[in-house]
Write a protein that holds these residues in place. Sequence first.
Motif, PDB file in Angstrom:
ATOM      1  N   SER A 101       2.542   1.779  -3.386  1.00  0.00           N
ATOM      2  CA  SER A 101       1.597   2.268  -4.391  1.00  0.00           C
ATOM      3  C   SER A 101       1.328   3.756  -4.215  1.00  0.00           C
ATOM      4  O   SER A 101       1.256   4.511  -5.198  1.00  0.00           O
ATOM      5  CB  SER A 101       0.289   1.482  -4.304  1.00  0.00           C
ATOM      6  N   GLU A 102       1.196   4.203  -2.961  1.00  0.00           N
ATOM      7  CA  GLU A 102       0.947   5.611  -2.705  1.00  0.00           C
ATOM      8  C   GLU A 102       2.128   6.476  -3.131  1.00  0.00           C
ATOM      9  O   GLU A 102       1.956   7.566  -3.693  1.00  0.00           O
ATOM     10  CB  GLU A 102       0.655   5.822  -1.214  1.00  0.00           C
TER      11      GLU A 102
ATOM     12  N   GLU B 129       0.833  -1.211   0.000  1.00  0.00           N
ATOM     13  CA  GLU B 129       0.000   0.000   0.000  1.00  0.00           C
ATOM     14  C   GLU B 129       0.865   1.257   0.000  1.00  0.00           C
ATOM     15  O   GLU B 129       0.590   2.211  -0.749  1.00  0.00           O
ATOM     16  CB  GLU B 129      -0.915  -0.018   1.233  1.00  0.00           C
TER      17      GLU B 129
END
Length: 306
Positions: free
Chosen positions: A19-20, A16
Amino acid sequence: MESSWKGRVKRVHLEEEFSEVEKAAQALSLAVTEDFIPIISRIKATTSTFGGPKGEVLYAREHEAVWFKGKRFAPAVWAGTPGEEQIKQLKPAVDSKGRKVGEEWFTTIKLEDALTRYHDAGEKAKAKVLELLRGLSAELQTKVNILVYASMVLVIAKALFAHVSEGRRRKWVFPTLTGFNDSKDVESLDDANRMELIGLSPYWFNAAEGSAVQNTVDMRSLFLLTGPNGGGKSSLLRSICASALLGICGLMVPAESALIPNFDSIMLHMKSYDSPADGKSSFQVEMSEIRFPCNWSLIKKPRACR
């Protein structure tokens, strides 16, 4: 842009956060393309011999920011040509304390927002990485002894593998080790504790390539090695001593075959001087230095009283 947390933890553990960061990087790249590239294209299309417009997109390492640096790029007359709208959006770049960086550094509101988003994503990823590493450290704290032992065994195994690989390439052999015989019969003692090295070569030469002179050594007791200077006496003594040490350690020796007794010590003695304070000559000093309790030892002493 630089990120100290990258490469410390595999992506599968913080998908996560990765991806950010990638999304924030794409937004930052888009902001640079939309706000700065038209100005760069306009400057490149302008031809001037001296004092023409200049401009480039740079990464300011000290401020961890991407800014536009240029001068004389503003048009004298605004005519709605490509790049003018982007020039109007420029504003002076400021540091983290709100101070103006310089007269030639510029940014835009869109770029500052994208840069802030990228820094925030990087900080979150960094915090997650530290959290994972701290958790791993706490988990491994109770297994430190096992890890240290395993790493030591691994180092020893790699060293043994390298030794055997190199030894086989050089045609070295594993010796035959004989136990210590404390019989009082001098003849049987000499036969049992003999050291025999056939095809012995200096360990720093490669016998497989024919670059070493091989010797055969049959030692049963005290022996005296003589010869002219540069004749190879010291090289032979080093080779014998190295073979004995490698053999009793269970390693390969630089010979075609080897029979090595179980020496309880190996001594290498170097040059000594006299000791007037003790009333000893150089010979007495050397003899006293090699006097130590041992049952069956290998002593190499080149050039006594040299």
